[in-house]
Design an enzyme around this catalytic site. Structure first.
Site, PDB file in Angstrom:
ATOM      1  N   ALA A 149      -2.246  13.706   7.551  1.00 31.19           N
ATOM      2  CA  ALA A 149      -2.592  14.607   6.452  1.00 31.19           C
ATOM      3  C   ALA A 149      -3.448  15.763   6.947  1.00 31.19           C
ATOM      4  CB  ALA A 149      -3.322  13.827   5.362  1.00 31.19           C
ATOM      5  N   SER A 169       3.131   3.163   0.142  1.00 36.16           N
ATOM      6  CA  SER A 169       2.160   2.102   0.395  1.00 36.16           C
ATOM      7  C   SER A 169       2.846   0.803   0.771  1.00 36.16           C
ATOM      8  CB  SER A 169       1.285   1.861  -0.833  1.00 36.16           C
ATOM      9  OG  SER A 169       0.400   0.788  -0.593  1.00 36.16           O
ATOM     10  N   HIS A 180      -4.514   4.557  -6.014  1.00 34.58           N
ATOM     11  CA  HIS A 180      -4.112   3.258  -5.448  1.00 34.58           C
ATOM     12  C   HIS A 180      -5.030   2.882  -4.300  1.00 34.58           C
ATOM     13  CE1 HIS A 180      -2.177   1.119  -2.114  1.00 34.58           C
ATOM     14  NE2 HIS A 180      -1.514   0.420  -3.014  1.00 34.58           N
ATOM     15  N   ASN A 181      -5.252   3.816  -3.377  1.00 36.67           N
ATOM     16  CA  ASN A 181      -6.092   3.531  -2.212  1.00 36.67           C
ATOM     17  C   ASN A 181      -7.545   3.298  -2.613  1.00 36.67           C
ATOM     18  OD1 ASN A 181      -3.712   4.141  -0.880  1.00 36.67           O
ATOM     19  ND2 ASN A 181      -4.727   5.203   0.782  1.00 36.67           N
ATOM     20  N   GLU A 238      -7.724  -0.088  -3.867  1.00 38.44           N
ATOM     21  CA  GLU A 238      -7.644  -0.957  -2.673  1.00 38.44           C
ATOM     22  C   GLU A 238      -9.030  -1.103  -2.032  1.00 38.44           C
ATOM     23  OE1 GLU A 238      -5.980  -0.231   1.760  1.00 38.44           O
ATOM     24  OE2 GLU A 238      -4.545   0.230   0.169  1.00 38.44           O
ATOM     25  N   LYS A 260      -1.239   7.859  -5.479  1.00 37.80           N
ATOM     26  CA  LYS A 260      -1.442   7.112  -4.230  1.00 37.80           C
ATOM     27  C   LYS A 260      -2.928   7.086  -3.860  1.00 37.80           C
ATOM     28  CE  LYS A 260      -0.384   5.014  -0.314  1.00 37.80           C
ATOM     29  NZ  LYS A 260      -1.278   5.286   0.743  1.00 37.80           N
TER      30      LYS A 260
END
Length: 486
Positions: free
Chosen positions: A79, A131, A189-190, A193, A186
């Site tokens: 990234a 993911s 999501h991370n 996590e 995402k």
């Protein structure tokens, strides 16, 4: 004329890139690959991709000449600037209607910008979260695409074919929304996590300190937990981690240095929460816990100077305590997901996106790192009420929190008594107590702000939106300051 027989091109042959290529090949798609270090292309073709349909290219131009039209070029690169550089490198060989897909962990604002810039050149852009780590990429990840809606029909079949599937065969991949929506989902999501991992770590330390649990015993506890409400990928692998022995027969967990790394997506989530004024406290604490773990030398010095509880309390009812910790983990996990969804609601309004909240839970149901049975309950909550303001108000979540609340508190009380840090457990409970409290002490806060800065306040006996100022000392003037929201 080059052979334009490849369905998709992929640039970036690190672990995730290689495994996605092999996954696509398994599903009958012909993939062309390119890597900046071209020797990696040959190594991949001669080893991992040997005997497959995968075609190697030694330049971006060669890669693009191998692709069917509209060309689909997926980037699996680091990234940041590397994505922009790679896009610039490929652009001369693309034409209007071709599609660039960024499959890395890009910041959503970068994806917003890239879609706009590429649209001006007639190129369609997709920013997609992927993911599931190495294994997920190879056998079925969770895929979260967003960007130019015109691009979705051209990649839908490939993405849904290679994605993980839930029990009824539904793929863990659907269109998320415009611009950077896929990468934002995402990122959240991370962030979740990060929270899940921190909560599991706190449960581990609490059981180890309070009960003296060995890695073997912890492996059994987590394996048992994985059979019930906490059934999830992270609980499952935690049980396996505790069971793993080093070459000398000792548990490998005890030999790993307690300093955590991070790649930035948790930090981005916390920063976005601050930008949007959302109290996503658990993910924030999880990021800070990693930062604290990195201060290893300082902690070792502090351990010799700073005192904690002198007497470690013993647990009289071992089975009951393990259950209290399990419930504390479950309740805190609920808070983490609720906060993550608060952030999704806020970004939806801020960016004027329309996000399918239940669909996002379904995408996370399989293939990804936070996959768990728990996500089915989130999907049901949004199926029951698509406009649900907060997951904690859904009957399934409120009932569980009401039922397990005292166990949650007992686990944290015991942690305090024996000096075990539980920042994520504790902030989750503090948020819960704050969210369910009708009157918070912010009235005093507003009085203080008005006292020292004439920042004004609203009154309980007047309509919302009317602001007042008090001359607290008798010496202040009649002029007051403006107000604003973060």
């Amino acid at each position: 004329m080059a052979d334009e027989s490849c369905d998709i091109g992929l640039i970036g042959l690190a672990v995730m890139g290689q495994n996605l290529v092999l996954n696509m090949n398994d599903h009958g798609y012909k993939v062309a690959v390119f890597n900046r270090t071209t020797s990696k292309v040959d190594e991949f073709i001669n080893h991992e991709a040997k005997g497959t349909q995968v075609v190697g290219a030694h330049s971006a131009e060669e890669l693009c000449k191998l692709l069917k039209r509209p060309r689909r070029v997926m980037l699996m690169v680091k990234a940041g600037d590397v994505v922009d550089q790679t896009i610039e490198h490929v652009l001369p060989y693309l034409e209007k209607g071709d599609i660039v897909i960024d499959g890395g962990n890009s910041l959503f604002t970068d994806s917003n910008r890239r879609m706009k810039e590429l649209a001006e050149k007639g190129i369609l852009f997709i920013g997609t979260g992927v993911s599931g780590g190495e294994e997920g990429a190879r056998f079925g990840p969770s895929i979260m695409p967003g960007g130019d809606p015109a691009a979705w029909p051209h990649v839908k079949e490939i993405f849904q074919a290679i994605a993980a599937k839930v029990e009824d065969g539904t793929p863990c991949c659907d269109w998320v929304g415009p611009a950077g929506a896929g990468h934002y989902v995402k990122m959240v999501h991370n962030g979740i996590e990060y929270g899940d991992i921190q909560l599991i770590g706190e449960a581990y330390q609490l059981l180890q300190t309070a009960l003296g649990s060995t890695p073997e015993e912890l492996s059994e506890i987590f394996a048992e937990w994985n059979k019930g409400e906490l059934d999830s990928y992270l609980i499952e692998i935690t049980s396996k981690i505790f069971a793993k022995k080093d070459d000398d027969g000792q548990p490998i967990i005890d030999k790993i240095l307690d300093t955590a790394g991070q790649k930035g997506t948790g930090k981005w989530t916390a920063m976005s929460a601050l930008d949007l004024g959302q109290p996503v406290t658990l993910i924030g604490e999880s990021v800070f816990a990693r930062c604290l773990s990195a201060l290893k030398d300082e902690r070792m010095a502090a351990a010799k100077i700073l005192e904690g509880p002198q007497k470690v309390l013993t647990v009289s009812e071992k089975k009951e305590f393990i259950e209290d910790v399990r419930r504390a983990l479950y309740c805190s996990k609920m808070i983490s997901y609720a906060q993550g969804y608060m952030l999704l609601r806020a970004i939806e309004q801020d960016q004027k996106w329309e996000l399918n909240m239940g669909g996002i839970a379904l995408m996370w149901r399989g293939g990804c790192i936070i996959r768990s049975v728990f996500l089915s309950d989130i999907k049901k909550a949004f199926d029951n009420d698509p406009k649900l303001q907060n997951l904690l108000l859904d009957n399934f979540f409120s009932s569980a929190l009401n039922k397990y609340g005292w166990s949650w508190r007992k686990a944290i009380i015991h942690a305090i008594e024996i000096g075990v840090p539980t920042p994520a457990f504790s902030t989750a409970l503090a948020f819960y107590d704050g969210y369910r409290t009708e009157r918070l002490p912010a009235n005093l806060l507003q009085a203080q702000r008005d006292f020292f800065g004439a920042h004004t306040y609203e009154r309980v006996d007047k309509p919302r939106g009317e602001f007042f100022h008090t001359n607290w000392t008798g010496q202040g003037g009649r002029v007051s300051s403006g107000t604003y929201n973060a």
